[in-house]
Design a protein around this motif. Structure first.
Motif, PDB file in Angstrom:
ATOM      1  N   ILE A  43       6.727   3.310   4.819  1.00 12.32           N
ATOM      2  CA  ILE A  43       7.305   2.430   5.812  1.00 12.32           C
ATOM      3  C   ILE A  43       8.778   1.936   5.373  1.00 12.32           C
ATOM      4  N   LEU A  44       8.732   1.578   3.917  1.00 10.93           N
ATOM      5  CA  LEU A  44       9.900   0.837   3.496  1.00 10.93           C
ATOM      6  C   LEU A  44      11.010   1.838   3.180  1.00 10.93           C
ATOM      7  N   VAL A  45      10.655   3.145   2.798  1.00 10.53           N
ATOM      8  CA  VAL A  45      11.515   4.207   2.669  1.00 10.53           C
ATOM      9  C   VAL A  45      12.124   4.534   3.736  1.00 10.53           C
ATOM     10  N   LEU A  46      11.406   4.518   5.146  1.00 11.48           N
ATOM     11  CA  LEU A  46      12.019   5.012   6.466  1.00 11.48           C
ATOM     12  C   LEU A  46      12.783   3.703   6.828  1.00 11.48           C
ATOM     13  N   LEU A  47      12.451   2.472   6.475  1.00 12.02           N
ATOM     14  CA  LEU A  47      13.308   1.452   6.988  1.00 12.02           C
ATOM     15  C   LEU A  47      14.567   1.572   6.149  1.00 12.02           C
ATOM     16  N   GLY A  48      14.708   1.958   4.919  1.00 10.83           N
ATOM     17  CA  GLY A  48      15.887   2.232   4.173  1.00 10.83           C
ATOM     18  C   GLY A  48      16.614   3.364   4.854  1.00 10.83           C
ATOM     19  N   ARG A  49      16.097   4.383   5.498  1.00 14.28           N
ATOM     20  CA  ARG A  49      16.808   5.333   6.288  1.00 14.28           C
ATOM     21  C   ARG A  49      17.321   4.927   7.433  1.00 14.28           C
TER      22      ARG A  49
ATOM     23  N   THR B  10       0.927  -1.234  -0.057  1.00 14.15           N
ATOM     24  CA  THR B  10      -0.083   0.181  -0.036  1.00 14.15           C
ATOM     25  C   THR B  10       0.906   1.363  -0.019  1.00 14.15           C
ATOM     26  N   ALA B  11       0.370   2.478  -0.212  1.00 14.28           N
ATOM     27  CA  ALA B  11       1.035   3.634  -0.215  1.00 14.28           C
ATOM     28  C   ALA B  11       1.747   3.916   1.257  1.00 14.28           C
ATOM     29  N   ARG B  12       1.059   3.593   2.287  1.00 19.80           N
ATOM     30  CA  ARG B  12       1.613   3.761   3.344  1.00 19.80           C
ATOM     31  C   ARG B  12       2.840   2.907   3.683  1.00 19.80           C
ATOM     32  N   GLU B  13       2.844   1.404   3.252  1.00 24.49           N
ATOM     33  CA  GLU B  13       3.782   0.488   3.276  1.00 24.49           C
ATOM     34  C   GLU B  13       4.998   0.840   2.606  1.00 24.49           C
TER      35      GLU B  13
ATOM     36  N   VAL C 133       3.043   1.806  13.382  1.00 25.47           N
ATOM     37  CA  VAL C 133       4.326   1.552  12.785  1.00 25.47           C
ATOM     38  C   VAL C 133       4.694  -0.032  12.620  1.00 25.47           C
ATOM     39  N   LYS C 134       4.558  -0.793  13.873  1.00 26.93           N
ATOM     40  CA  LYS C 134       4.988  -2.105  14.064  1.00 26.93           C
ATOM     41  C   LYS C 134       4.151  -2.922  13.143  1.00 26.93           C
ATOM     42  N   THR C 135       3.061  -2.393  13.067  1.00 25.29           N
ATOM     43  CA  THR C 135       2.038  -3.394  12.156  1.00 25.29           C
ATOM     44  C   THR C 135       2.378  -3.520  10.691  1.00 25.29           C
ATOM     45  N   HIS C 136       2.529  -2.068  10.265  1.00 22.77           N
ATOM     46  CA  HIS C 136       2.955  -1.728   8.827  1.00 22.77           C
ATOM     47  C   HIS C 136       4.276  -2.448   8.584  1.00 22.77           C
ATOM     48  N   VAL C 137       5.429  -2.576   9.533  1.00 23.05           N
ATOM     49  CA  VAL C 137       6.450  -3.077   9.476  1.00 23.05           C
ATOM     50  C   VAL C 137       6.497  -4.491   8.976  1.00 23.05           C
ATOM     51  N   SER C 138       5.597  -5.216   9.808  1.00 25.59           N
ATOM     52  CA  SER C 138       5.347  -6.647   9.936  1.00 25.59           C
ATOM     53  C   SER C 138       4.774  -6.851   8.413  1.00 25.59           C
ATOM     54  N   ASN C 139       3.766  -5.955   8.062  1.00 21.71           N
ATOM     55  CA  ASN C 139       3.242  -6.377   6.733  1.00 21.71           C
ATOM     56  C   ASN C 139       4.087  -6.200   5.678  1.00 21.71           C
ATOM     57  N   VAL C 140       5.112  -5.200   5.744  1.00 21.32           N
ATOM     58  CA  VAL C 140       6.119  -4.923   4.645  1.00 21.32           C
ATOM     59  C   VAL C 140       6.867  -6.308   4.594  1.00 21.32           C
ATOM     60  N   LEU C 141       7.556  -6.763   5.674  1.00 20.32           N
ATOM     61  CA  LEU C 141       8.492  -8.014   5.927  1.00 20.32           C
ATOM     62  C   LEU C 141       7.610  -9.226   5.266  1.00 20.32           C
ATOM     63  N   THR C 142       6.454  -9.285   5.507  1.00 21.68           N
ATOM     64  CA  THR C 142       5.564 -10.539   4.881  1.00 21.68           C
ATOM     65  C   THR C 142       5.361 -10.510   3.593  1.00 21.68           C
TER      66      THR C 142
ATOM     67  N   ALA D  72       8.205   7.488  -6.813  1.00 20.91           N
ATOM     68  CA  ALA D  72       8.620   6.210  -5.989  1.00 20.91           C
ATOM     69  C   ALA D  72       7.076   5.777  -5.378  1.00 20.91           C
ATOM     70  N   PHE D  73       6.357   6.903  -5.103  1.00 23.56           N
ATOM     71  CA  PHE D  73       4.828   6.329  -4.548  1.00 23.56           C
ATOM     72  C   PHE D  73       3.565   6.355  -5.549  1.00 23.56           C
ATOM     73  N   ASP D  74       4.013   6.726  -6.716  1.00 23.11           N
ATOM     74  CA  ASP D  74       3.083   6.830  -7.818  1.00 23.11           C
ATOM     75  C   ASP D  74       2.576   5.306  -8.126  1.00 23.11           C
ATOM     76  N   ARG D  75       1.337   4.969  -7.962  1.00 24.69           N
ATOM     77  CA  ARG D  75       0.591   3.763  -7.939  1.00 24.69           C
ATOM     78  C   ARG D  75      -0.039   3.629  -9.329  1.00 24.69           C
ATOM     79  N   PRO D  76      -0.020   2.469 -10.216  1.00 26.28           N
ATOM     80  CA  PRO D  76      -0.545   2.337 -11.200  1.00 26.28           C
ATOM     81  C   PRO D  76      -2.457   2.516 -11.016  1.00 26.28           C
ATOM     82  N   SER D  77      -2.967   3.129 -12.143  1.00 28.44           N
ATOM     83  CA  SER D  77      -4.297   3.155 -12.024  1.00 28.44           C
ATOM     84  C   SER D  77      -4.989   1.855 -12.355  1.00 28.44           C
TER      85      SER D  77
END
Length: 232
Positions: A161-167, A155-158, A185-194, A227-232
Protein backbone atom coordinates in the motif's frame (compact mmCIF):
# COMPACT_ATOMS: atom_id res chain seq x y z
CA UNK A 1 -22.04 22.09 7.39
CA UNK A 2 -19.94 24.39 5.22
CA UNK A 3 -16.21 23.90 4.66
CA UNK A 4 -14.42 26.83 6.30
CA UNK A 5 -11.55 28.20 4.22
CA UNK A 6 -8.86 30.85 4.61
CA UNK A 7 -6.99 32.07 1.52
CA UNK A 8 -3.38 33.23 2.03
CA UNK A 9 -1.64 34.92 -0.91
CA UNK A 10 0.31 38.16 -1.13
CA UNK A 11 -1.12 38.97 -4.57
CA UNK A 12 -4.47 40.64 -4.00
CA UNK A 13 -5.90 39.83 -7.43
CA UNK A 14 -5.02 36.16 -7.08
CA UNK A 15 -6.38 36.02 -3.55
CA UNK A 16 -9.60 37.78 -4.53
CA UNK A 17 -10.10 35.45 -7.48
CA UNK A 18 -9.81 32.35 -5.30
CA UNK A 19 -12.15 33.86 -2.71
CA UNK A 20 -14.81 34.63 -5.33
CA UNK A 21 -14.64 31.12 -6.79
CA UNK A 22 -14.88 29.39 -3.42
CA UNK A 23 -17.48 31.69 -1.87
CA UNK A 24 -19.78 30.96 -4.81
CA UNK A 25 -20.02 27.31 -3.71
CA UNK A 26 -22.96 26.41 -1.45
CA UNK A 27 -20.83 24.13 0.73
CA UNK A 28 -17.75 26.41 1.10
CA UNK A 29 -17.44 29.50 3.28
CA UNK A 30 -14.32 31.71 3.03
CA UNK A 31 -13.89 32.96 6.59
CA UNK A 32 -10.65 34.91 6.22
CA UNK A 33 -7.80 36.15 4.07
CA UNK A 34 -4.08 36.68 4.65
CA UNK A 35 -1.40 38.48 2.66
CA UNK A 36 1.67 37.03 4.38
CA UNK A 37 2.77 34.06 6.47
CA UNK A 38 2.32 35.73 9.84
CA UNK A 39 -1.23 36.76 8.97
CA UNK A 40 -1.90 33.21 7.81
CA UNK A 41 -0.86 31.79 11.18
CA UNK A 42 -3.00 34.33 13.00
CA UNK A 43 -5.98 33.57 10.75
CA UNK A 44 -5.64 29.85 11.42
CA UNK A 45 -5.86 30.45 15.17
CA UNK A 46 -8.67 33.00 14.98
CA UNK A 47 -10.91 31.38 12.36
CA UNK A 48 -10.01 27.70 12.80
CA UNK A 49 -10.63 26.91 9.11
CA UNK A 50 -10.93 23.38 7.80
CA UNK A 51 -8.67 24.21 4.86
CA UNK A 52 -6.17 26.96 4.12
CA UNK A 53 -4.92 27.78 0.65
CA UNK A 54 -1.32 28.86 1.19
CA UNK A 55 0.96 30.64 -1.25
CA UNK A 56 4.60 29.56 -0.95
CA UNK A 57 6.36 32.84 -1.60
CA UNK A 58 5.05 35.53 0.73
CA UNK A 59 6.57 38.40 2.73
CA UNK A 60 7.18 38.38 6.50
CA UNK A 61 7.14 34.58 6.63
CA UNK A 62 7.07 32.17 3.71
CA UNK A 63 4.28 29.67 3.20
CA UNK A 64 6.37 26.65 4.19
CA UNK A 65 7.26 28.06 7.61
CA UNK A 66 3.68 29.20 8.11
CA UNK A 67 2.39 25.76 7.16
CA UNK A 68 4.68 24.06 9.65
CA UNK A 69 3.45 26.32 12.43
CA UNK A 70 -0.21 25.91 11.49
CA UNK A 71 -0.12 22.13 11.13
CA UNK A 72 1.73 21.75 14.42
CA UNK A 73 -0.78 23.80 16.40
CA UNK A 74 -4.17 23.45 14.68
CA UNK A 75 -6.25 20.84 12.84
CA UNK A 76 -6.31 23.04 9.72
CA UNK A 77 -5.29 21.22 6.56
CA UNK A 78 -3.11 23.22 4.16
CA UNK A 79 -2.98 23.20 0.37
CA UNK A 80 0.08 24.93 -1.06
CA UNK A 81 -0.25 27.21 -4.07
CA UNK A 82 2.75 27.15 -6.39
CA UNK A 83 4.06 27.52 -9.92
CA UNK A 84 5.91 24.36 -10.92
CA UNK A 85 8.49 26.05 -13.12
CA UNK A 86 9.63 28.37 -10.33
CA UNK A 87 9.08 26.71 -6.97
CA UNK A 88 11.32 23.91 -5.75
CA UNK A 89 9.94 23.85 -2.23
CA UNK A 90 7.27 21.15 -2.55
CA UNK A 91 9.19 18.48 -0.65
CA UNK A 92 9.70 20.85 2.28
CA UNK A 93 6.05 21.90 2.13
CA UNK A 94 4.76 18.34 2.36
CA UNK A 95 7.20 17.52 5.13
CA UNK A 96 5.92 20.57 6.99
CA UNK A 97 2.44 19.08 7.02
CA UNK A 98 0.77 20.33 3.84
CA UNK A 99 -1.88 17.99 2.49
CA UNK A 100 -1.06 18.80 -1.11
CA UNK A 101 -0.54 21.61 -3.56
CA UNK A 102 -2.09 23.26 -6.57
CA UNK A 103 -0.66 25.00 -9.59
CA UNK A 104 -1.89 28.57 -9.78
CA UNK A 105 -3.14 28.15 -13.33
CA UNK A 106 -5.58 25.40 -12.32
CA UNK A 107 -9.17 25.36 -13.49
CA UNK A 108 -12.02 26.69 -11.35
CA UNK A 109 -13.55 23.23 -10.91
CA UNK A 110 -10.20 21.75 -9.88
CA UNK A 111 -9.79 24.35 -7.14
CA UNK A 112 -13.21 23.60 -5.71
CA UNK A 113 -12.65 19.86 -5.96
CA UNK A 114 -9.28 20.13 -4.22
CA UNK A 115 -10.75 21.99 -1.25
CA UNK A 116 -13.48 19.39 -0.87
CA UNK A 117 -11.03 16.50 -1.12
CA UNK A 118 -8.68 17.90 1.51
CA UNK A 119 -11.53 18.91 3.82
CA UNK A 120 -12.71 15.28 3.68
CA UNK A 121 -9.35 14.18 5.06
CA UNK A 122 -7.64 13.09 1.86
CA UNK A 123 -4.58 14.57 0.18
CA UNK A 124 -3.81 15.80 -3.31
CA UNK A 125 -1.68 13.04 -4.76
CA UNK A 126 -2.36 13.32 -8.47
CA UNK A 127 -0.02 11.38 -10.76
CA UNK A 128 -0.06 14.21 -13.31
CA UNK A 129 1.28 16.77 -10.86
CA UNK A 130 2.33 15.50 -7.46
CA UNK A 131 4.53 12.64 -8.59
CA UNK A 132 6.46 14.89 -10.97
CA UNK A 133 7.18 17.38 -8.23
CA UNK A 134 8.07 14.77 -5.63
CA UNK A 135 10.48 13.10 -8.04
CA UNK A 136 12.06 16.38 -9.11
CA UNK A 137 12.75 17.40 -5.54
CA UNK A 138 13.81 13.99 -4.24
CA UNK A 139 16.24 13.49 -7.10
CA UNK A 140 17.91 16.80 -6.32
CA UNK A 141 18.76 16.23 -2.67
CA UNK A 142 20.10 13.49 -0.37
CA UNK A 143 17.49 11.42 1.42
CA UNK A 144 17.36 11.65 5.22
CA UNK A 145 17.70 8.65 7.50
CA UNK A 146 14.46 6.78 8.11
CA UNK A 147 13.39 7.09 11.75
CA UNK A 148 11.67 3.70 11.90
CA UNK A 149 12.50 0.16 10.79
CA UNK A 150 9.52 0.00 8.48
CA UNK A 151 9.89 -3.73 7.79
CA UNK A 152 9.29 -4.39 11.47
CA UNK A 153 6.39 -1.95 11.62
CA UNK A 154 4.37 -2.65 8.47
CA UNK A 155 2.91 -5.90 7.21
CA UNK A 156 3.73 -7.07 3.69
CA UNK A 157 0.36 -5.80 2.46
CA UNK A 158 0.88 -2.44 4.13
CA UNK A 159 4.25 -2.13 2.40
CA UNK A 160 2.48 -2.72 -0.89
CA UNK A 161 0.00 0.00 0.00
CA UNK A 162 2.84 2.40 0.83
CA UNK A 163 4.40 1.76 -2.58
CA UNK A 164 1.06 2.47 -4.27
CA UNK A 165 0.72 5.67 -2.25
CA UNK A 166 4.16 6.64 -3.53
CA UNK A 167 2.90 6.01 -7.06
CA UNK A 168 0.01 8.42 -6.35
CA UNK A 169 -2.74 5.87 -6.90
CA UNK A 170 -6.25 6.55 -5.67
CA UNK A 171 -8.08 4.08 -3.41
CA UNK A 172 -10.05 2.82 -6.39
CA UNK A 173 -6.87 2.25 -8.41
CA UNK A 174 -5.21 0.45 -5.49
CA UNK A 175 -8.25 -1.76 -5.04
CA UNK A 176 -8.19 -2.71 -8.72
CA UNK A 177 -4.45 -3.46 -8.67
CA UNK A 178 -4.57 -5.53 -5.48
CA UNK A 179 -7.97 -7.12 -6.29
CA UNK A 180 -9.51 -6.10 -2.98
CA UNK A 181 -12.35 -3.78 -1.96
CA UNK A 182 -11.93 -0.03 -1.54
CA UNK A 183 -12.96 -0.48 2.10
CA UNK A 184 -10.02 -2.84 2.60
CA UNK A 185 -7.69 -0.33 0.95
CA UNK A 186 -8.94 2.47 3.21
CA UNK A 187 -8.23 0.30 6.24
CA UNK A 188 -4.69 -0.46 5.08
CA UNK A 189 -4.01 3.21 4.25
CA UNK A 190 -5.20 4.21 7.72
CA UNK A 191 -2.93 1.60 9.30
CA UNK A 192 0.08 2.82 7.33
CA UNK A 193 -0.50 6.43 8.35
CA UNK A 194 -0.98 5.49 11.99
CA UNK A 195 2.03 3.17 12.24
CA UNK A 196 4.40 5.59 10.55
CA UNK A 197 2.98 8.62 12.38
CA UNK A 198 2.13 10.37 9.12
CA UNK A 199 -0.42 13.14 8.72
CA UNK A 200 -1.85 12.06 5.38
CA UNK A 201 -1.25 10.45 1.99
CA UNK A 202 1.02 13.27 0.87
CA UNK A 203 3.52 12.51 3.61
CA UNK A 204 3.11 8.79 2.94
CA UNK A 205 4.14 9.33 -0.67
CA UNK A 206 7.23 11.22 0.45
CA UNK A 207 8.05 8.44 2.93
CA UNK A 208 7.85 5.83 0.16
CA UNK A 209 10.60 7.71 -1.69
CA UNK A 210 12.66 8.23 1.44
CA UNK A 211 12.51 4.55 2.33
CA UNK A 212 13.73 3.51 -1.09
CA UNK A 213 10.46 1.74 -1.91
CA UNK A 214 10.11 3.97 -4.96
CA UNK A 215 12.98 4.80 -7.30
CA UNK A 216 12.37 8.27 -8.77
CA UNK A 217 12.14 8.21 -12.53
CA UNK A 218 12.08 4.43 -12.82
CA UNK A 219 9.62 2.71 -15.12
CA UNK A 220 6.26 2.59 -13.39
CA UNK A 221 7.83 3.84 -10.20
CA UNK A 222 8.54 0.26 -9.26
CA UNK A 223 9.66 -0.64 -5.73
CA UNK A 224 13.37 -1.16 -5.30
CA UNK A 225 14.79 -4.66 -5.25
CA UNK A 226 14.14 -6.46 -1.99
CA UNK A 227 11.70 -3.82 -0.78
CA UNK A 228 9.30 -6.46 0.48
CA UNK A 229 11.85 -8.85 1.98
CA UNK A 230 11.03 -9.22 5.64
CA UNK A 231 13.52 -10.31 8.30
CA UNK A 232 13.21 -13.88 9.44
Amino acid sequence: MSIRVVVADDQELVRTGFVMILDAQPDIDVVGEASDGLQAIAAAHVHRPDVMLMDIRMPQLDGIAATKAICAATPTRVIMLTTFDQDDYVFDALRSGASGYLLKDLRRDDLVHAVRVVAAGDALIAPSVTRRLIEAVVQGRPLPDIPVRYRDVLTARELEILVLLGRALSNAEMAAELVVSEHTVKTHVSNVLTKLHLRDRAQAAISAYEMGLIVPGSAGDAPSAGAFDRPS
